[in-house]
Write an enzyme that holds these catalytic residues in place. Structure first.
Site, PDB file in Angstrom:
ATOM      1  N   HIS A  17       1.015  -0.983   0.214  1.00  0.00           N
ATOM      2  CA  HIS A  17      -0.139   0.738  -0.058  1.00  0.00           C
ATOM      3  C   HIS A  17       0.809   1.342  -0.035  1.00  0.00           C
ATOM      4  O   HIS A  17       0.017   2.507   0.217  1.00  0.00           O
ATOM      5  CB  HIS A  17      -0.586  -0.167   1.414  1.00  0.00           C
ATOM      6  CG  HIS A  17      -1.571  -1.467   0.871  1.00  0.00           C
ATOM      7  ND1 HIS A  17      -3.019  -1.648   0.165  1.00  0.00           N
ATOM      8  CD2 HIS A  17      -1.910  -2.416   1.854  1.00  0.00           C
ATOM      9  CE1 HIS A  17      -3.600  -2.457   0.218  1.00  0.00           C
ATOM     10  NE2 HIS A  17      -2.866  -3.314   1.687  1.00  0.00           N
ATOM     11  N   ARG A  74      -4.664  17.697   2.027  1.00  0.00           N
ATOM     12  CA  ARG A  74      -2.896  18.255   1.787  1.00  0.00           C
ATOM     13  C   ARG A  74      -2.541  18.316  -0.103  1.00  0.00           C
ATOM     14  O   ARG A  74      -3.383  16.965  -0.761  1.00  0.00           O
ATOM     15  CB  ARG A  74      -1.941  17.626   2.354  1.00  0.00           C
ATOM     16  CG  ARG A  74      -2.206  16.315   2.381  1.00  0.00           C
ATOM     17  CD  ARG A  74      -1.314  15.564   3.669  1.00  0.00           C
ATOM     18  NE  ARG A  74      -1.070  14.154   3.805  1.00  0.00           N
ATOM     19  CZ  ARG A  74      -0.483  13.051   2.740  1.00  0.00           C
ATOM     20  NH1 ARG A  74      -0.191  13.505   1.576  1.00  0.00           N
ATOM     21  NH2 ARG A  74      -1.129  11.854   2.639  1.00  0.00           N
TER      22      ARG A  74
END
Length: 258
Positions: A17, A74
């Site tokens: 991941h 972000r």
């Protein structure tokens, strides 16, 4: 009240991941699916009154169905590939928005945000792919980067003499290649990575080179299982390090009696 999208990125090439290679735009994504993803991302931001830069993540399956994962409020590490294909300075833009300027004032109008070619980002790290990507530590004895037209380097802790510690992120430098399409961007990236000279610590460059040369990658047909399903990516070609061997040989010869 203004919301625009800056098109999509494909971050399918992952290990546990963690993203390894990022591409913009996504290859082989049907135009109607691409449009729906972008529209849903914009609708989401409008519904919640989102302000400033952010990333909406979706997972697309083999049938073309997609599922919302999360919003990262972000800029992400791979924002550089978006900057390269849109010519939008995301860091500058988010600071201007935070200072109160609107998107139209910054020239960020949806019909003006176009995709220019393809960009690929590789994260060069001090990890040993042959040992399960175990981080390597030590002092960088030699560091020389690959550069040239269409190559962007975002440096981290990479320089000759740098001490690589186990207590920090293993990222040395982000390399971004920009070209008219994915094969040409991949060729630029391969050339740049081949020009890197890093001695003293192991890096993941040989592994990245195998990824870039893989037919499945060049056809744009990778998914999140790509690394797990292709063990040949770990058949790594060792570096030569001829210059240091020569210096070591000369040093031993000059230092011996007689």
């Amino acid at each position: 009240g203004n919301v625009v999208h800056l098109h999509e990125r494909d971050c399918s090439i992952q290990r546990r991941h963690q993203k390894v290679v990022e591409i913009a735009p996504a290859a082989r994504l049907p135009p109607e699916l691409r449009a729906r993803l972008a529209q849903d991302a914009v609708r989401l931001a409008q519904q919640v009154g989102y302000e400033n830069a952010g990333t909406v993540e979706f997972l697309v399956d083999q049938n073309g169905d997609y599922y919302f994962i999360e919003v990262n409020s972000r800029l992400q590490v791979e924002h550089t590939v978006t900057e390269e294909i849109t010519d939008v300075d995301l860091v500058h833009a988010q600071l201007q928005v935070a200072a109160g300027r609107s998107l139209p004032e910054l020239g960020l109008v949806q019909e003006n945000i176009r995709v220019n070619g393809c960009a690929i980002q590789c994260r060069v790290t001090t990890e040993d792919p042959a040992r399960g990507f175990q981080p390597d530590t030590g002092r960088i004895e030699v560091f020389r980067s690959g550069e040239g037209m269409g190559i962007r380097l975002d440096g981290a802790s990479a320089f000759q003499g740098a001490l690589i510690s186990p207590h920090y992120d293993s990222l040395l430098v982000k390399v971004v290649a920009h070209g008219p399409d994915q094969p040409s961007a991949a060729a630029k990236m391969s050339r740049a990575l081949a020009e890197f000279r890093i001695r003293g610590v192991k890096t993941n460059i040989p592994f990245l080179q195998n990824v870039l040369a893989h037919p499945q990658f060049l056809k744009g047909s990778t998914d999140t299982q790509f690394i797990d399903e292709n063990p040949e990516l770990f058949h790594l070609r060792p570096g030569q390090n001829r210059a240091q061997k020569l210096l070591h040989y000369l040093g031993q010869g000059l230092g011996s009696p007689g």
